[in-house]
Design a protein around this motif. Structure first.
Motif, short mmCIF file in Angstrom:
data_model
loop_
_atom_site.label_atom_id
_atom_site.label_comp_id
_atom_site.label_asym_id
_atom_site.label_seq_id
_atom_site.Cartn_x
_atom_site.Cartn_y
_atom_site.Cartn_z
N ARG A 106 0.83 -1.21 0.00
CA ARG A 106 0.00 0.00 0.00
C ARG A 106 0.86 1.26 0.00
NH1 ARG A 106 -1.53 3.10 4.10
NH2 ARG A 106 -1.00 1.53 5.69
N LEU A 107 1.91 1.27 0.81
CA LEU A 107 2.77 2.44 0.88
C LEU A 107 3.58 2.63 -0.40
CD1 LEU A 107 4.05 2.25 4.56
CD2 LEU A 107 2.20 3.64 3.63
N VAL A 108 4.04 1.53 -0.99
CA VAL A 108 4.77 1.61 -2.26
C VAL A 108 3.88 2.21 -3.34
CG1 VAL A 108 5.70 0.22 -4.14
CG2 VAL A 108 6.48 -0.18 -1.80
N LYS A 109 2.64 1.76 -3.42
CA LYS A 109 1.72 2.28 -4.43
C LYS A 109 1.42 3.76 -4.19
CE LYS A 109 -1.80 -0.32 -5.56
NZ LYS A 109 -2.99 -1.19 -5.41
N ALA A 110 1.30 4.14 -2.92
CA ALA A 110 1.05 5.56 -2.60
C ALA A 110 2.25 6.41 -3.00
CB ALA A 110 0.76 5.71 -1.11
N ALA A 111 3.46 5.94 -2.68
CA ALA A 111 4.67 6.70 -3.02
C ALA A 111 4.82 6.85 -4.53
CB ALA A 111 5.89 6.02 -2.42
N ALA A 112 4.40 5.84 -5.28
CA ALA A 112 4.55 5.87 -6.74
C ALA A 112 3.72 6.97 -7.39
CB ALA A 112 4.15 4.52 -7.32
N VAL A 113 2.63 7.38 -6.73
CA VAL A 113 1.79 8.44 -7.29
C VAL A 113 1.96 9.76 -6.52
CG1 VAL A 113 0.11 6.86 -8.25
CG2 VAL A 113 -0.20 7.67 -5.92
N GLY A 114 3.04 9.84 -5.75
CA GLY A 114 3.37 11.10 -5.09
C GLY A 114 2.65 11.35 -3.79
N GLU A 115 2.02 10.34 -3.22
CA GLU A 115 1.32 10.52 -1.96
C GLU A 115 2.24 10.19 -0.79
OE1 GLU A 115 -2.15 8.12 -2.06
OE2 GLU A 115 -3.10 9.25 -3.70
N GLY A 116 1.99 10.83 0.34
CA GLY A 116 2.76 10.56 1.55
C GLY A 116 1.93 9.81 2.57
N ALA A 117 2.62 9.17 3.50
CA ALA A 117 1.92 8.42 4.55
C ALA A 117 2.81 8.34 5.78
CB ALA A 117 1.55 7.02 4.06
N LEU A 118 2.24 8.74 6.92
CA LEU A 118 2.93 8.65 8.20
C LEU A 118 1.96 8.10 9.23
CD1 LEU A 118 4.68 12.15 8.49
CD2 LEU A 118 5.78 9.99 7.96
N PRO A 119 2.45 7.33 10.20
CA PRO A 119 1.60 6.96 11.33
C PRO A 119 1.09 8.22 12.00
CG PRO A 119 3.64 5.68 11.35
CD PRO A 119 3.81 6.75 10.31
N PRO A 120 -0.14 8.22 12.52
CA PRO A 120 -0.73 9.44 13.10
C PRO A 120 0.14 10.13 14.14
CG PRO A 120 -2.40 7.75 12.88
CD PRO A 120 -1.09 7.10 12.54
N ASP A 121 0.80 9.35 15.00
CA ASP A 121 1.62 10.00 16.03
C ASP A 121 2.84 10.68 15.43
OD1 ASP A 121 2.63 7.29 15.55
OD2 ASP A 121 4.04 7.71 17.16
N LEU A 122 3.43 10.07 14.39
CA LEU A 122 4.58 10.69 13.74
C LEU A 122 4.16 11.95 12.98
CD1 LEU A 122 6.80 7.81 12.30
CD2 LEU A 122 7.06 9.09 14.42
N LEU A 123 2.98 11.91 12.36
CA LEU A 123 2.48 13.09 11.65
C LEU A 123 2.30 14.24 12.63
CD1 LEU A 123 1.43 14.50 9.14
CD2 LEU A 123 -0.82 13.48 9.59
N GLY A 124 1.70 13.95 13.79
CA GLY A 124 1.51 14.99 14.79
C GLY A 124 2.83 15.56 15.27
N ARG A 125 3.81 14.70 15.48
CA ARG A 125 5.13 15.15 15.93
C ARG A 125 5.83 15.97 14.85
NH1 ARG A 125 7.08 9.36 17.66
NH2 ARG A 125 9.16 10.27 17.32
N LEU A 126 5.67 15.56 13.58
CA LEU A 126 6.28 16.30 12.48
C LEU A 126 5.67 17.70 12.39
CD1 LEU A 126 8.06 16.53 9.96
CD2 LEU A 126 6.20 15.48 8.65
N LEU A 127 4.36 17.80 12.47
CA LEU A 127 3.70 19.10 12.39
C LEU A 127 4.12 19.99 13.55
CD1 LEU A 127 0.11 18.03 11.29
CD2 LEU A 127 1.89 19.07 9.89
N SER A 128 4.32 19.39 14.72
CA SER A 128 4.78 20.16 15.87
C SER A 128 6.18 20.70 15.63
CB SER A 128 4.75 19.27 17.12
OG SER A 128 5.25 19.97 18.24
N ARG A 129 7.06 19.87 15.05
CA ARG A 129 8.42 20.32 14.74
C ARG A 129 8.40 21.45 13.72
NH1 ARG A 129 12.87 18.67 17.65
NH2 ARG A 129 14.12 18.87 15.76
N VAL A 130 7.57 21.32 12.69
CA VAL A 130 7.48 22.36 11.66
C VAL A 130 6.97 23.66 12.28
CG1 VAL A 130 6.26 23.06 9.57
CG2 VAL A 130 7.18 20.75 9.76
N SER A 131 5.99 23.56 13.15
CA SER A 131 5.44 24.75 13.82
C SER A 131 6.51 25.45 14.64
CB SER A 131 4.26 24.35 14.70
OG SER A 131 3.76 25.47 15.40
N ARG A 132 7.30 24.69 15.39
CA ARG A 132 8.35 25.29 16.20
C ARG A 132 9.43 25.92 15.32
NH1 ARG A 132 7.71 20.58 19.36
NH2 ARG A 132 9.67 19.69 18.58
#
Length: 208
Positions: A106-132
């Motif tokens: 599923r992730l390989v197919k998503a990456a092939a069409v330019g889509e991203g995917a992160l586990p929800p907790d990692l996404l939240g942590r990434l957004l927090s880092r970007v905000s800071r």
């Protein structure tokens, strides 16, 4: 005959993992393993235990090679590593403990069409880092997440509207030397050839 298979290159830190993942995915009709030396654009599946310097160098080299996406399978990703990982072209991340064959496909197919995917907790942590980053580093220095200042954006917008250097200087109350210096900084930073290339780049990236 399957015509929409996603070509995949597999990089694993040890031969046992490489063999196991190859065996698990080889029969999947959605993907096919690509030849490393063919130069064919492919999604790269990277499997590591830790994001050590060797793993980071691999991610950087894959980004430079122009592959269509990178799926990272890692034992754990620390908060301090998230921005670096995403900045090195990784479009999907999953923990090794959660990496089933179905999930990897599923992730390989998503990456092939330019889509991203992160586990929800990692996404939240990434957004927090970007905000800071935006709050504590970029905004106080007049920069945005794209790496451009407000005055650089204003100058590029006027260039895109067809204004000459003197006209831009008059509108923004800058000297002509300042306008030329701003454009020089932009073209150097993003490795652009000239003003037209700078405008095309900024429009393509959504900067203006």
């Amino acid at each position: 005959m399957i015509t929409d298979q996603v070509p995949v290159l597999l990089h694993a830190t040890d031969t046992i993992t490489h063999a196991g993942v190859t065996a698990a995915l080889r029969s999947r009709p959605e993907i096919r393993f690509a030849d490393e030396d063919s130069g064919e654009p492919a999604v790269v599946l990277v499997i590591v235990e830790r994001l050590n310097e060797q793993a980071r160098q691999l991610l950087r080299s894959l980004q430079c090679a122009g592959h269509t996406g990178v799926v990272l399978v890692a034992g754990e990703v620390e908060d301090s590593e998230l921005l670096d990982v995403v900045g090195n072209g990784v479009s999907a991340i999953i923990r090794r403990a959660d990496a089933t064959p179905d999930t990897l496909v599923r992730l390989v197919k998503a990456a092939a069409v330019g889509e991203g995917a992160l586990p929800p907790d990692l996404l939240g942590r990434l957004l927090s880092r970007v905000s800071r980053l935006q709050r504590d580093v970029l905004r106080p220095n007049g920069w945005d997440l794209a790496g451009m200042s407000q005055r650089e954006t204003r100058v590029l917008r006027l260039v895109a509207d067809g204004f000459e250097t003197k006209e831009i200087a008059d509108q923004l109350s800058y000297s002509e030397r300042t306008v030329k210096s701003i454009l020089h900084d932009i073209t150097n930073r993003f490795q652009l050839r000239n003003r037209a290339h700078a405008v095309a780049f900024a429009m393509r990236e959504g900067l203006i």
